[in-house]
Design a protein around this motif. Structure first.
Motif, PDB file in Angstrom:
ATOM      1  N   PHE A 158       0.848  -1.201   0.000  1.00 28.20           N
ATOM      2  CA  PHE A 158       0.000   0.000   0.000  1.00 28.20           C
ATOM      3  C   PHE A 158       0.877   1.241   0.000  1.00 28.20           C
ATOM      4  O   PHE A 158       2.075   1.190   0.257  1.00 28.20           O
ATOM      5  CB  PHE A 158      -0.920  -0.002   1.230  1.00 28.20           C
ATOM      6  CG  PHE A 158      -0.177  -0.021   2.532  1.00 28.20           C
ATOM      7  CD1 PHE A 158       0.166   1.160   3.169  1.00 28.20           C
ATOM      8  CD2 PHE A 158       0.199  -1.224   3.136  1.00 28.20           C
ATOM      9  CE1 PHE A 158       0.862   1.147   4.375  1.00 28.20           C
ATOM     10  CE2 PHE A 158       0.893  -1.240   4.322  1.00 28.20           C
ATOM     11  CZ  PHE A 158       1.225  -0.052   4.954  1.00 28.20           C
ATOM     12  N   LYS A 159       0.238   2.377  -0.295  1.00 20.91           N
ATOM     13  CA  LYS A 159       0.904   3.680  -0.258  1.00 20.91           C
ATOM     14  C   LYS A 159       0.179   4.583   0.729  1.00 20.91           C
ATOM     15  O   LYS A 159      -0.981   4.354   1.071  1.00 20.91           O
ATOM     16  CB  LYS A 159       0.905   4.336  -1.637  1.00 20.91           C
ATOM     17  CG  LYS A 159       1.873   3.715  -2.619  1.00 20.91           C
ATOM     18  CD  LYS A 159       1.936   4.558  -3.893  1.00 20.91           C
ATOM     19  CE  LYS A 159       2.977   4.012  -4.864  1.00 20.91           C
ATOM     20  NZ  LYS A 159       3.115   4.860  -6.076  1.00 20.91           N
ATOM     21  N   GLY A 160       0.861   5.628   1.151  1.00 19.98           N
ATOM     22  CA  GLY A 160       0.256   6.607   2.034  1.00 19.98           C
ATOM     23  C   GLY A 160      -0.670   7.528   1.268  1.00 19.98           C
ATOM     24  O   GLY A 160      -0.626   7.601   0.035  1.00 19.98           O
ATOM     25  N   ARG A 161      -1.504   8.264   1.990  1.00 17.93           N
ATOM     26  CA  ARG A 161      -2.453   9.159   1.330  1.00 17.93           C
ATOM     27  C   ARG A 161      -1.767  10.309   0.620  1.00 17.93           C
ATOM     28  O   ARG A 161      -2.360  10.960  -0.248  1.00 17.93           O
ATOM     29  CB  ARG A 161      -3.445   9.711   2.352  1.00 17.93           C
ATOM     30  CG  ARG A 161      -2.806  10.523   3.455  1.00 17.93           C
ATOM     31  CD  ARG A 161      -3.842  10.958   4.480  1.00 17.93           C
ATOM     32  NE  ARG A 161      -3.225  11.653   5.606  1.00 17.93           N
ATOM     33  CZ  ARG A 161      -2.859  12.927   5.570  1.00 17.93           C
ATOM     34  NH1 ARG A 161      -3.035  13.633   4.475  1.00 17.93           N
ATOM     35  NH2 ARG A 161      -2.313  13.479   6.629  1.00 17.93           N
ATOM     36  N   ASP A 162      -0.506  10.570   0.976  1.00 17.92           N
ATOM     37  CA  ASP A 162       0.248  11.634   0.306  1.00 17.92           C
ATOM     38  C   ASP A 162       1.184  11.087  -0.759  1.00 17.92           C
ATOM     39  O   ASP A 162       2.022  11.799  -1.290  1.00 17.92           O
ATOM     40  CB  ASP A 162       1.049  12.429   1.341  1.00 17.92           C
ATOM     41  CG  ASP A 162       1.980  11.548   2.158  1.00 17.92           C
ATOM     42  OD1 ASP A 162       2.001  10.322   1.919  1.00 17.92           O
ATOM     43  OD2 ASP A 162       2.689  12.081   3.027  1.00 17.92           O
ATOM     44  N   GLY A 163       1.048   9.798  -1.083  1.00 19.90           N
ATOM     45  CA  GLY A 163       1.838   9.211  -2.160  1.00 19.90           C
ATOM     46  C   GLY A 163       3.097   8.510  -1.721  1.00 19.90           C
ATOM     47  O   GLY A 163       3.785   7.885  -2.541  1.00 19.90           O
ATOM     48  N   ARG A 164       3.442   8.607  -0.451  1.00 18.38           N
ATOM     49  CA  ARG A 164       4.657   7.917  -0.004  1.00 18.38           C
ATOM     50  C   ARG A 164       4.462   6.409  -0.011  1.00 18.38           C
ATOM     51  O   ARG A 164       3.362   5.918   0.142  1.00 18.38           O
ATOM     52  CB  ARG A 164       5.042   8.384   1.406  1.00 18.38           C
ATOM     53  CG  ARG A 164       5.771   9.724   1.425  1.00 18.38           C
ATOM     54  CD  ARG A 164       6.110  10.150   2.835  1.00 18.38           C
ATOM     55  NE  ARG A 164       4.928  10.626   3.556  1.00 18.38           N
ATOM     56  CZ  ARG A 164       4.952  10.990   4.837  1.00 18.38           C
ATOM     57  NH1 ARG A 164       6.071  10.882   5.537  1.00 18.38           N
ATOM     58  NH2 ARG A 164       3.854  11.447   5.418  1.00 18.38           N
ATOM     59  N   GLY A 165       5.532   5.683  -0.140  1.00 11.78           N
ATOM     60  CA  GLY A 165       5.475   4.231  -0.239  1.00 11.78           C
ATOM     61  C   GLY A 165       6.120   3.789  -1.550  1.00 11.78           C
ATOM     62  O   GLY A 165       6.865   4.547  -2.171  1.00 11.78           O
ATOM     63  N   PRO A 166       5.810   2.591  -2.030  1.00  3.68           N
ATOM     64  CA  PRO A 166       4.919   1.606  -1.411  1.00  3.68           C
ATOM     65  C   PRO A 166       5.586   0.901  -0.227  1.00  3.68           C
ATOM     66  O   PRO A 166       6.802   0.816  -0.140  1.00  3.68           O
ATOM     67  CB  PRO A 166       4.654   0.635  -2.543  1.00  3.68           C
ATOM     68  CG  PRO A 166       5.902   0.688  -3.377  1.00  3.68           C
ATOM     69  CD  PRO A 166       6.369   2.114  -3.318  1.00  3.68           C
ATOM     70  N   TRP A 167       4.706   0.393   0.679  1.00  5.93           N
ATOM     71  CA  TRP A 167       5.154  -0.346   1.843  1.00  5.93           C
ATOM     72  C   TRP A 167       4.434  -1.686   1.921  1.00  5.93           C
ATOM     73  O   TRP A 167       3.328  -1.852   1.355  1.00  5.93           O
ATOM     74  CB  TRP A 167       4.850   0.433   3.123  1.00  5.93           C
ATOM     75  CG  TRP A 167       5.565   1.739   3.231  1.00  5.93           C
ATOM     76  CD1 TRP A 167       6.902   1.938   3.241  1.00  5.93           C
ATOM     77  CD2 TRP A 167       4.961   3.030   3.364  1.00  5.93           C
ATOM     78  NE1 TRP A 167       7.202   3.276   3.377  1.00  5.93           N
ATOM     79  CE2 TRP A 167       6.016   3.980   3.455  1.00  5.93           C
ATOM     80  CE3 TRP A 167       3.647   3.503   3.419  1.00  5.93           C
ATOM     81  CZ2 TRP A 167       5.800   5.347   3.587  1.00  5.93           C
ATOM     82  CZ3 TRP A 167       3.423   4.868   3.561  1.00  5.93           C
ATOM     83  CH2 TRP A 167       4.489   5.775   3.644  1.00  5.93           C
ATOM     84  N   PHE A 168       5.019  -2.607   2.647  1.00  9.60           N
ATOM     85  CA  PHE A 168       4.358  -3.867   2.950  1.00  9.60           C
ATOM     86  C   PHE A 168       4.937  -4.398   4.252  1.00  9.60           C
ATOM     87  O   PHE A 168       6.074  -4.087   4.620  1.00  9.60           O
ATOM     88  CB  PHE A 168       4.538  -4.889   1.815  1.00  9.60           C
ATOM     89  CG  PHE A 168       5.971  -5.206   1.500  1.00  9.60           C
ATOM     90  CD1 PHE A 168       6.589  -6.328   2.042  1.00  9.60           C
ATOM     91  CD2 PHE A 168       6.724  -4.381   0.647  1.00  9.60           C
ATOM     92  CE1 PHE A 168       7.913  -6.617   1.746  1.00  9.60           C
ATOM     93  CE2 PHE A 168       8.044  -4.679   0.364  1.00  9.60           C
ATOM     94  CZ  PHE A 168       8.646  -5.800   0.904  1.00  9.60           C
TER      95      PHE A 168
END
Length: 321
Positions: free
Chosen positions: A33-43
Motif C-alpha cells: 500500500f501507499k500513504g495518502r500523500d503518495g509515499r510508499g509503497p510499503w508492505f
C-alpha cells in the motif's frame, strides 16, 4: 522504492463507530500500500513487527496511542489516549488491542477524533519492520507538513549515523559527540598544517600536497647527511690542527719554548688553547731565537774546563793513581 526511514502521518485508517471505544483496531493494512500523500509503497514484514513488539513488551514498554502524533514532535506536550497491549494478524493486516485512557475513549466515542494514523519504521525495500506508535487524528494538513519535516529529520539522522560509521542504534547525542570529535581533530590538523607550512616555508594557504612537496624538496638522505657531517668534522679538525701549529711556531720563534718540547706543548694546546696562550704571555725566553738549545746548554758551552770544579776534582783523582 522508498529509502529506509520512519513514516509519520502518511496513512489514515477510519475508527469504527459505536457507543464505546473499539478494543481492537487495524493499524497496518495487508498487502502492499501507499500513504495518502503518495509515499510508499510499503508492505509488512509481519515476523519482524511481532518480534520487535514482543521485545518491547518484555521490557515493559507499550506503544502509545496519542493525539495528533504529539509524541513524535520535539518539545510538545504529549498525553496518551491509550496504550497498545497486544498485536494480532488478521488476513495479513496488523490489528492492535488498545487499552484506552478514559479521556481518549470519550473523545473517540464523541467523534472528536475519527481516524487512526500509525507510525512505523521501514527498510530500504519498503518493508515495515516495527510499529512505533498510533495517533488518533483528524488529518490536519498543516500538522502533516510539520510531521513530514520531522520525518526528514529522522532520515537525516540515519544518514549522519551511516556517514560517521556509528552503531545503527546510535541516537542524536551520539551523533553530536562524534561531530565534536571530528571538529577537534580538524582543529588539531589545522594547527599541525600551519606549523609545517612555517617550517617548510610553504605558503600560508598551501594544501597538504604542496607542503609534502616542500618537505621532500628539502629532505637530505641520511647517507648524504653523514657524508657532509664527516667532511665538516674533518675540516674543523684540520683548522684546529693548523691553529695549534701556528701557536707553537710563534712560541718557538719567540724563544718561549724549545723545539724539543714542541710535543708536550702541542698536547697542552689540544687540551686547553686558552691556558697555553696565557702561559706564553708570561713565560720567559728560554731559547735563543733561531736555535733549539736551552739557555742552560748555551751557558754550559761557554764554560771553560778549569772553571768546572767537578771536572777538576775528577782529573786530580785520576792523576794521583
Amino acid at each position: 522504492m522508498p529509502s529506509a526511514g520512519r513514516a509519520i502521518n502518511a496513512l489514515t485508517l477510519s475508527l469504527p463507530e459505536g457507543d464505546s471505544a473499539p478494543e481492537w483496531v487495524e493499524v497496518i493494512p495487508a498487502g502492499t500500500f501507499k500513504g495518502r500523500d503518495g509515499r510508499g509503497p510499503w508492505f509488512s514484514n509481519v515476523p519482524a513487527i511481532l518480534q520487535s513488539f514482543a521485545a518491547d513488551q518484555a521490557a515493559g514498554i507499550d506503544p502509545v496511542v496519542d493525539y495528533n502524533h504529539q509524541t513524535c514532535g520535539p518539545g510538545t506536550k504529549a498525553e496518551a489516549a491509550g496504550w497498545i497491549k497486544q498485536l494480532e494478524v488478521r488476513d495479513g493486516a496488523i490489528w492492535a488491542r488498545v487499552e484506552w485512557v478514559a479521556e481518549g475513549a470519550e473523545k473517540v466515542i464523541a467523534k472528536k477524533y475519527r481516524y487512526l494514523s500509525p507510525v512505523f519504521d521501514f527498510d530500504a525495500t519498503g518493508r515495515i519492520v516495527k510499529l512505533i506508535s498510533v495517533a488518533i487524528v483528524n488529518v490536519p494538513n498543516l500538522f502533516l507538513r510539520a510531521l513530514n519535516s520531522m520525518e526528514t529529520s529522522v532520515d537525516l539522522l540515519k544518514q549522519l549515523i551511516e556517514l560517521l560509521g556509528l552503531d545503527p542504534a546510535a541516537d542524536a547525542a551520539a551523533v553530536i559527540e562524534a561531530i565534536k570529535t571530528l571538529q577537534s581533530a580538524s582543529a588539531d590538523t589545522t594547527t599541525a598544517m600551519n606549523s609545517l607550512r612555517q617550517v617548510t616555508g610553504a605558503a600560508a594557504d598551501a594544501d597538504l600536497k604542496a607542503v609534502t612537496s616542500s618537505i621532500m624538496t628539502g629532505f637530505v638522505p641520511k647517507a648524504e647527511y653523514e657524508r657532509v657531517a664527516n667532511s665538516l668534522r674533518q675540516l674543523q679538525a684540520g683548522t684546529a690542527e693548523a691553529e695549534i701549529d701556528k701557536q707553537l711556531d710563534d712560541a718557538v720563534a719567540a724563544g718561549k719554548i724549545a723545539l724539543t718540547s714542541r710535543g708536550f706543548y702541542k698536547a697542552m694546546c689540544s687540551a686547553d688553547m686558552s691556558a697555553f696562550q696565557d702561559f706564553i704571555k708570561t713565560a720567559p725566553v728560554v731559547v735563543k731565537p733561531g736555535t733549539d738549545a736551552t739557555s742552560r746548554a748555551m751557558n754550559s758551552q761557554q764554560e771553560k774546563p778549569h772553571d768546572n770544579p767537578l771536572l777538576a776534582n775528577a782529573k786530580a783523582r785520576a792523576a794521583s793513581h
